[in-house]
Design an enzyme around this catalytic site. Structure first.
Site, short mmCIF file in Angstrom:
data_model
loop_
_atom_site.label_atom_id
_atom_site.label_comp_id
_atom_site.label_asym_id
_atom_site.label_seq_id
_atom_site.Cartn_x
_atom_site.Cartn_y
_atom_site.Cartn_z
N ALA A 126 0.90 -1.61 0.11
CA ALA A 126 0.16 -0.31 0.21
C ALA A 126 0.72 1.35 0.06
CB ALA A 126 -0.67 0.22 1.41
N LYS B 40 -4.60 -0.10 -18.04
CA LYS B 40 -4.29 -1.32 -17.08
C LYS B 40 -5.38 -1.68 -15.84
CE LYS B 40 -0.38 -3.26 -13.67
NZ LYS B 40 0.85 -3.12 -13.41
N GLY C 189 1.38 -10.74 -13.85
CA GLY C 189 0.66 -10.99 -12.35
C GLY C 189 1.60 -12.79 -12.02
N CYS D 73 -5.43 1.16 -9.58
CA CYS D 73 -4.42 0.59 -8.45
C CYS D 73 -5.51 1.15 -6.95
CB CYS D 73 -3.21 1.86 -8.18
SG CYS D 73 -3.00 1.82 -6.75
C1 LIG Z 1 5.83 -1.70 -4.59
C2 LIG Z 1 4.78 -1.83 -6.07
C3 LIG Z 1 4.18 -0.96 -6.39
C4 LIG Z 1 3.35 -0.81 -7.72
N1 LIG Z 1 2.99 0.44 -8.12
C5 LIG Z 1 2.20 -0.02 -9.23
C6 LIG Z 1 2.33 1.60 -10.01
O1 LIG Z 1 2.73 2.28 -9.77
N2 LIG Z 1 1.53 1.78 -11.08
C7 LIG Z 1 0.73 0.72 -11.45
O2 LIG Z 1 0.05 0.47 -12.57
N3 LIG Z 1 0.83 -1.08 -11.04
C8 LIG Z 1 1.65 -0.95 -9.56
N4 LIG Z 1 2.23 -2.04 -9.33
C9 LIG Z 1 1.27 -3.38 -9.52
C10 LIG Z 1 2.92 -4.25 -9.92
O3 LIG Z 1 2.65 -2.85 -11.63
C11 LIG Z 1 2.13 -5.78 -10.81
O4 LIG Z 1 0.34 -5.41 -12.11
C12 LIG Z 1 1.11 -6.14 -10.27
O5 LIG Z 1 2.19 -6.42 -9.36
C13 LIG Z 1 0.54 -7.95 -10.17
O6 LIG Z 1 2.30 -7.93 -10.96
P1 LIG Z 1 3.91 -9.03 -10.65
O7 LIG Z 1 2.35 -10.47 -9.53
O8 LIG Z 1 4.43 -9.81 -11.41
O9 LIG Z 1 4.08 -8.26 -9.10
C14 LIG Z 1 2.95 -2.55 -8.08
C15 LIG Z 1 3.31 -3.46 -7.51
C16 LIG Z 1 4.17 -3.66 -6.69
C17 LIG Z 1 3.47 -5.07 -5.99
#
Ligand SMILES: Cc1cc2nc3c(=O)[nH]c(=O)nc-3n(C[C@H](O)[C@H](O)[C@H](O)COP(=O)(O)O)c2cc1C
Ligand SMILES: Cc1cc2nc3c(=O)[nH]c(=O)nc-3n(C[C@H](O)[C@H](O)[C@H](O)COP(=O)(O)OP(=O)(O)OC[C@H]3O[C@@H](n4cnc5c(N)ncnc54)[C@H](O)[C@@H]3O)c2cc1C
Ligand SMILES: Cc1cc2nc3c(=O)[nH]c(=O)nc-3n(C[C@H](O)[C@H](O)[C@H](O)COP(=O)(O)OP(=O)(O)OC[C@H]3O[C@@H](n4cnc5c(N)ncnc54)[C@H](O)[C@@H]3O)c2cc1C
Ligand SMILES: Cc1cc2nc3c(=O)[nH]c(=O)nc-3n(C[C@H](O)[C@H](O)[C@H](O)COP(=O)(O)O)c2cc1C
Ligand code: FES
Ligand code: FES
Lengths: 316, 279, 316, 279
Positions: free
Chosen positions: C82, C178, C256, C142
């Site tokens: 968060a 997204k 994801g 988000c």
């Molecule tokens: C710490 C953190 C910060 C994130 N910040 C953003 C963001 O600023 N904008 C966004 O669209 N997604 C954000 N995400 C989501 C990631 O881009 C991604 O969609 C999500 O983590 C799922 O992919 P993953 O399981 O490979 O992490 C963030 C994820 C994490 C873990």
């Protein structure tokens, strides 16, 4: 640990009993539908009387053959399943399974499934007159049947409708409604079902997921998609339980990724009045008994005399 | 069936990704019958991934040298993925969960020897794991077992020396011809059955789906009984998850999804629908 | 592995390049927004030119301070976050970060965030005129900002509205939208955004989750709930990507739980034209480069000459 | 900063849940400066859970006996949960990911000795881990370090002998009085500062939030500089996840969330908002 032992006011023997829809559970630990068969299968691996209740495999009026294999596969900290409601049918359950189950000092909750409204009502009516059943759990959220369930968990009004009808069909039994996590706002469904007369809510069922065998470029499940369960989904389940608890007065039963005492405590602290242990039964058949004992230790070692001191005690 | 936390006594690398795992578990060793399996938690700690246990046949039982009493389980593990790989990495002294023995065993009755002269054991690769206890029991019942054992190459035919030590007739096949006949195991089997021409015979098969299917068809052609040891992905082995089914027919000849962990793993080949593989 | 090496037709050098909204990516591996900072932070740990693109941390017109700590915690095969959109603001990004990033032979996609429609449009307008940006990624999903995003991903019409407006605001740049996984039917949002003019869809953002410290009976995150990411959510993400691919013609980018080449292949086989590596960057900073190399090996060893032979090749 | 897969050379149980882990990593040992940390993957295999790496200060560097060249990192690990427990279970020969050294180190300049006579190192429990390399560097700069080291009980004051071997003055406190003064470490510190009355002094603190806060307040009262080694849950240590922040003020005195992995872990105590703990 018989129920008497627990419920006496003796110091250091914490009170773990909870009331759900007028039924007393000796402790807030149950097994989740579809992960504990009809209970008896686990009788030689744990003490069935040590837990608050058993929610048996989803049952329909007539037997259902289910989906073609492969039906399951493991994922990161979880598993996918697409069983397709295979079950022996209500009559065989009542005649062959229930009598043996009733010998144990625990509550039996029957999870009911169906392809359309009438299926649900038919089995609800039938079970209403069967002794030895503590409550019905309406599974309107199983993602693994093509026609089934799904419309009920896309629109809160449909969920309310089947709830109200089922309540009429089995007036004698407390009705639990099991909610789907595959929705935009679980609170809308929680409210709708409460208003429609549900006595409790089970939150959550599985999340729809998928896995692919990259060598054969084929889905790992024959049904293509399946329900995701296990520790992987615990954070989502916990959040939805917390949300549901804030908008309804009826008891909420936490389900999703619970495999340890600590997991169970998270749900109770978030407001769940009881929890169900699911997938963990597969890799640790005595998990539910161990969690029930664990709750007693947690309370005992912290001078918590009644589990209700923990339920909903989240501070922020 | 018992849920035990058992210690690794020994682990032996047999080559070609095969390992022989010896687990201390007297009670389970005493109970096991030919064709049964145990569900092994592949790592220490029940809540550690991989979460689900994996099913493994009991290849042999370990006996106490002095007393000759059952002391442990001998398991043949082929490293094919996450769980079996973790098993192959265990070290002596590690402790893992072992649930079993369980499942429907091979049907061997005392009366057999009167009806039965011989039994053909048909193995493909690690399928051999289900057949060693069976071979010993058959011999004890005065039934003469023959082994038909096939694999891709010589290195795949692990533990064949165990069967040779029993002094039974063996037929080996490899796809590359590096050991025994070149080709698949059901060819010499078919030859033998043609020559044999008697019904005092039974088939027991364990291996890849296609191999067991061919063995079943041979049994049909020659009007003899065939039992197979089936494979399926298992979630619980307790009859709870309904995940391990194969398509077939129940006792009443009704079309059903049968649970390999309960109605199997050993089934009469006639109860299996060989047209729909569970993988 | 420079781009030329990949794209030549020489035998055994598979063609990995893909086109998304008119922009060429040398290979289908990108890093996910918020998990790769502004890229430069990883420059000494991997070759930034080895991947198809970098989606930078969500950016708003003015800097945002973000949420109070604790902001993250680990869960089973995943993590909760968060962060609250903490970022340095568009101007500082363009002046301080982008120039350094442009030195690398890869595409830079800018993820944009906002508390209301005007926020999105303001930054979209501003970026439209900045050279060196390959595309905008509209983060309407988000879960970690009280006012923010959320209404956009509860109703497909709102999602379509912000998409259409943003497209107008930055006509020069391809617009990726997204999508949120916290919805009943991701297909409705996919269709709505395609119709509204989106050039591509990134699927998925994080799932809303929660964790509780049972000793202190307090949420593990100060913000109480957070976004769940990591391998735990891969089955859900893969299912949603598969669903989205079946209803839209524009490219879908899979996000994801991707941490290995096999994970990436699952999404490509399901129909994704590219993938984004997120949480894996945290525990394996070179993950994206390794996956790009892994895809080349997978194709090479199977005589697959063009990655497009794999994309959408799922058989059932 | 380097991302290395390093081998465990040795692991020593110090009691009370503390372990001393020695990792072979010449390059990282050569680069590390006092107060910096490494992000350790707590198990073999980058994709094995726990997924996220955990931050650990470098307590000391291992030197090659003959050449005296840096050969490895010495890490003090307290078993407080999943990851640190996995680390405590590692065996010599195991290989884990080590990312670093990184983070803002303690500020020690060559010119210091002119301005500075003494430095008080204030440690609570495993906080001691951040202060040993510092003590050695201070001595090298002709600054005299004093150690104030507190814990719940004697067993918590691990590795104090290392500091005694440096021949520096030590003040120990335990809450149960089992070693040194009974009570908390900031009491003798405050006494010392009252007696000392000079500004040729600096404070360096590492330990629980409350202890560092009290040390900061003492520094304020006596108008001296205090550097603290902060803790936060870290996702990446690369400045990417924004997960490790504490509330404070940047160089321009503007209120900000500062990343412990980038703007820290060592910060001037005046830049930290001590009213809002990151846990
Ligand atoms: C710490 C953190 C910060 C994130 N910040 C953003 C963001 O600023 N904008 C966004 O669209 N997604 C954000 N995400 C989501 C990631 O881009 C991604 O969609 C999500 O983590 C799922 O992919 P993953 O399981 O490979 O992490 C963030 C994820 C994490 C873990
Ligand atoms: C009754 C029974 C007895 C068995 N006995 C033995 C034995 O003695 N020795 C032995 O080496 N293996 C045996 N197997 C097979 C063994 O259970 C699987 O190889 C193992 O479960 C694979 O798990 P994994 O995590 O290593 O592979 P995963 O990573 O789960 O999967 C790797 C590959 O193996 C396949 N697979 C997964 N589960 C099974 C399964 N249950 N059966 C077959 N393929 C599977 C997957 O589809 C995938 O292609 C037996 C299986 C059954 C059902
Ligand atoms: C710069 C820095 C240097 C550190 N140096 C050392 C060291 O030299 N020796 C040492 O033993 N520990 C050190 N720590 C603390 C160490 O990182 C944590 O104890 C560890 O991350 C806990 O992880 P876990 O998986 O064991 O605990 P978890 O299971 O993640 O959590 C267990 C408990 O520890 C708390 N916790 C989790 N992460 C951290 C964290 N990063 N800092 C403090 N508490 C945390 C949780 O809130 C929880 O209460 C340092 C931390 C930082 C930020
Ligand atoms: C194999 C399997 C079968 C299931 N069958 C049912 C069912 O028949 N009815 C139902 O309401 N839920 C069913 N569920 C869902 C579980 O009851 C539970 O809601 C879900 O698995 C989440 O809990 P868990 O993570 O602890 O498993 C099933 C789950 C699994 C894994
Ligand atoms: S493995 Fe679960 S029913 Fe057979
Ligand atoms: S740990 Fe990720 S920004 Fe500091």
């Amino acid at each position: 640990m018989g129920p008497k032992a627990i419920t006496t006011g003796v110091r250091n023997v914490p009170q773990l009993a909870v009331d759900i829809g007028g039924v007393r559970f000796k402790n807030p630990v149950l097994t989740a539908s579809g992960t504990f068969a009809y209970g008896l299968e686990f009788a030689h691996l744990m003490d069935l009387s040590s837990i608050g209740g058993i929610v048996v495999k989803g049952i329909s009026m007539k037997p259902i053959k289910g989906n073609p294999p492969p039906r399951i596969c493991e994922t990161a900290s979880g598993m996918l399943n697409a069983i397709g409601w295979q079950n022996i049918g209500a009559v065989e359950f009542i005649t062959k399974k229930l009598p043996g189950l009733r010998k144990y000092d625990t509550n039996i909750v029957v999870n009911i499934v169906g392809f359309d409204l009438e299926d649900y009502l038919e089995v609800a009516r039938f079970l209403n007159d069967c002794p030895g059943i503590a409550a019905l759990e309406l599974n309107i959220s199983c993602p693994n049947v093509k026609k089934g369930g799904f419309h009920f968990n896309k629109d809160p009004r449909d969920a309310a409708h089947v709830t109200a009808q089922a309540k009429k069909a089995s007036p004698r039994l407390p009705l639990w409604v099991k909610l789907s996590p595959n929705v935009t706002d679980v609170r809308e469904f929680a409210r709708a079902c409460e208003d429609a007369g549900a006595d409790a809510l089970s939150v959550i069922n599985t999340l729809v997921g998928m896995a692919i065998d990259v060598e054969r470029r084929r889905p790992k499940l024959r049904y293509v998609t399946g329900g995701l369960s296990g520790p992987a989904i615990k954070p989502i389940a916990l959040r939805m339980v917390w949300e549901a608890c804030k908008v309804v007065k009826i008891p909420v039963i936490g389900v999703g990724g619970i495999s340890t005492t600590e997991d169970a405590l998270e749900f109770l602290i978030a407001g769940a009045k009881a929890v169900q242990v699911g997938t963990a039964n597969f890799y640790n058949p005595a998990a539910s008994q161990q969690i029930a004992l664990g709750l007693q230790d947690y309370c005992g070692s912290r001078r918590i005399e009644d589990i209700h001191e923990i339920i909903g005690s989240l501070s922020s | 069936m018992l849920d035990k936390n058992v210690r690794v006594k020994e682990i032996q690398d047999l080559g070609a990704g095969n390992y022989l795992l010896t687990l201390r578990s007297p009670e389970q060793a005493r109970l096991v019958r030919p064709g049964q399996f145990v569900m092994l938690k592949c790592v220490e700690g029940l809540n550690e991934p991989p979460l689900l246990r994996r099913p493994f046949s009991v290849f042999d039982t370990l006996l106490q040298p002095r007393t000759g009493r059952p002391a442990g389980l001998v398991i043949l593990v082929k490293d094919v993925g996450t769980g079996s790989h973790k098993l192959s990495q265990l070290r002596p002294g590690d402790a893992i969960g072992s649930l079993g023995p369980q499942g429907r065993p091979f049907q061997i009755s005392a009366g057999m020897k009167n009806r039965l002269g011989m039994a053909c054991l048909v193995a493909g690769g690690v399928g051999i794991a289900a057949l060693y206890l069976l071979a010993r029991d058959l011999i004890a019942q005065n039934v003469r077992p023959l082994l038909f054992y096939g694999g891709r190459t010589a290195a795949d035919l692990v533990l064949r020396e165990c069967f040779e030590r029993l002094g039974i007739e063996t037929h080996y096949t490899t796809e590359d011809g590096s050991l025994g006949e070149r080709g698949i195991v059901t060819v010499p089997l078919e030859e033998f059955l043609r020559g044999h021409r008697r019904s005092d015979l039974r088939l027991y098969a364990c291996g890849p789906w296609g191999m067991m299917k061919a063995t079943h068809q041979a049994a049909l052609r020659h009007g003899i009984t065939c039992e197979v040891s089936l494979e399926a992905r298992m979630g619980c082995s307790l009859g709870a998850c309904m995940g391990c089914v194969i398509h077939g027919w129940d006792q009443n000849g009704e079309e059903q999804y049968l649970r390999v962990c309960q109605e199997g793993p050993i089934m009469n080949s006639r109860t299996v629908d060989w047209e729909t593989s569970p993988f």
